[in-house]
Write an enzyme that holds these catalytic residues in place. Structure first.
Site: not given
Ligand code: GDP
Ligand code: IMO
Ligand code: MG
Length: 425
Positions: A18-20, A44-45, A128, A226, A335
């Site tokens: 979600e963008g955590k 993956g953050h 994953t 997650q 956006d």
């Molecule tokens: P997390 O796992 O919840 O931390 O989210 P991820 O980092 O895996 O995925 C969010 C992706 O969107 C990352 O590549 C961020 O850099 C990007 N991101 C976060 N907020 C925004 C936003 O408001 N707009 C855009 N375009 N990208 C964003």
């Molecule tokens: P962040 O922290 C999105 C999903 C996997 C799979 C399910 C179980 O970046 O938001 P696992 O390897 O945990 O046993 O997989 O959960 N999953 C995620 N999807 N963001 C993640 O982490 C995830 N971590 C696990 O894709 O459906």
């Molecule tokens: Mg992520």
């Protein structure tokens, strides 16, 4: 803006990603401590600050600000991944405490994860492949190896001895895997003992240290991994992860008293994505879905898999708000929707001829739900807007509708990946 809080939890309200990371980084600047309470390197953050991109898998996203970081008891640690991540920052720049109770991901966990997925065939979860499920299984079965064991050579030897043969047998005899010569007890012990030596100095009682920090009125940020619907109990079981990402789990995952958290910040993407299998009521399996995936660069940080994409789902968010006790929402990636002519938001589900506004408790029934949509006019967002008032009127209407339907304030709107592309209201 100071959070003026003791401990705040940042929790994903959807299916992860979600963008955590971005939101954690945004508030980390005014925090003293940032801690991870669940999951492992399935997470993956991504943080983007001043043009520099940081990808965190195990380290809390507070590291981009150089804050004191903690990895709590509720996490699962792949030591090889952690060491690599630490090296990429330079050990000197890291102020980290790892709880001795955290579980260690061993080589057989990853292999069991992949073998179990293969065995499930069409019913696979789409994990994953990082060994998360098997590691938490060992934890629950009381056969796990903990961080305290990893850093004590003698104990590590004993612990590996106690479980190596059984895991080898399962992989070879049940899953008919050819393990090769590398998979030997002594080799694994040697590698892990070496990593234990590197990590030993970071061991500390995270539960005690954070409890004391809260008493001392420090600003503590607990970063969820997650998302709510990947929660092992309250998510779309069995298509979930093996930990509890929900806010309440932060207490157990760190080891805090039930009243230690006084703010729950829910992070929601302005649309919905999901990686892996499982129900997805508002999914767009169309060119429009492809377009949003491309615009939002919706490809997993951890596995590179394309994320499934769909419209915003308020049924999910309503249930997530209840499960987490969300105080306020940070809405990200609005956006990405810029330039679409029409947008849809799902307000309710239809199930068995009836309308429902919360996710069914029997997760299997989610597959039978169909979305009830409300349509919205499109909007343009440049990513340079500095205030809420500067946003396109139609975007403000979209946001206002979500707030009203959920009866929850959207206090932050993210309009780009960069740290400063963030609007506070
Ligand atoms: P997390 O796992 O919840 O931390 O989210 P991820 O980092 O895996 O995925 C969010 C992706 O969107 C990352 O590549 C961020 O850099 C990007 N991101 C976060 N907020 C925004 C936003 O408001 N707009 C855009 N375009 N990208 C964003
Ligand atoms: P962040 O922290 C999105 C999903 C996997 C799979 C399910 C179980 O970046 O938001 P696992 O390897 O945990 O046993 O997989 O959960 N999953 C995620 N999807 N963001 C993640 O982490 C995830 N971590 C696990 O894709 O459906
Ligand atoms: Mg992520």
């Amino acid at each position: 803006m100071g959070l003026c809080l003791a401990a705040s939890v940042i929790v994903g309200l959807q299916f992860g990603d979600e963008g955590k990371g971005k939101i954690t980084d945004f508030f980390a600047g005014q925090s003293d401590i940032v801690a991870r309470y669940n999951g492992g390197n399935n997470a993956g953050h991504t943080v983007v600050a001043n043009g520099k991109e940081y990808k965190f898998h195990l380290m809390p996203s507070g590291l981009a600000h150089g804050k004191k970081c903690f990895i709590g008891a509720g996490t699962v640690i792949d030591p090889g991944v952690l060491i690599k991540e630490m090296e990429s920052f330079g050990k000197k720049n890291i102020d980290l405490v790892i709880d001795p109770r955290a579980q260690i991901i061993m080589p057989w966990h990853g292999l069991l994860d992949m073998a179990s997925e293969k065995n499930k065939g069409a019913n696979k979860i789409g994990t994953t492949g990082r060994g998360i499920g098997p590691c938490y299984s060992d934890c629950a079965a009381r056969t796990g190896i903990r961080f305290a064991d990893l850093i004590d050579e003698k104990r590590l030897h004993k612990k590996i001895k106690a479980c190596f043969e059984l895991n080898k047998k399962i992989l070879e005899k049940v899953y008919e895997m050819d393990l090769g010569n590398d998979f030997s007890e002594e080799k694994i012990f040697g590698e892990y003992a070496k990593m234990g030596k590197v990590l030993g100095e970071f061991c500390g009682d995270v539960s005690l240290e954070i409890s004391r920090a809260i008493l001392a009125k420090k600003e503590v940020l607990l970063e969820g991994a997650q998302g709510t619907f990947l929660d092992n109990s309250f998510g779309t079981y069995p298509f979930v992860t093996s930990s509890h990402p929900t806010a309440g789990a932060a207490l157990v995952g760190i080891g805090l008293g039930a009243k230690a958290i006084d703010k729950v910040i829910g992070v929601a993407k302005a649309y919905t994505t999901r990686v892996g299998e499982g129900p997805f009521v508002t999914e767009l399996k169309s060119e429009l879905g492809d377009r949003i995936r491309k615009q939002g660069n919706e490809f997993g940080t951890t596995t590179g898999r394309p994320r499934r994409v769909g419209w915003l789902d308020l049924v999910l968010l309503r249930t997530a708000n209840r499960l987490n006790g969300t105080d306020k929402i940070a809405l990200t990636k609005i956006d990405v929707l810029s330039g679409l002519e029409k947008l849809k938001i799902c307000t309710e589900y239809e199930l068995g001829g009836k309308k429902i506004n919360e996710v069914p408790a029997d997760a299997e029934r989610i597959f039978e739900c169909s979305p009830v949509f409300k349509e919205f006019h499109g909007f343009k967002i440049s990513g340079t807007e500095k205030s809420f008032e500067e946003l396109d009127k139609n975007a403000r209407e979209y946001i206002g509708f979500i707030e009203k339907e959920l009866d929850t304030k959207i206090f932050l709107v993210s309009i780009g990946a960069e740290r400063n592309q963030t609007i506070l209201r």
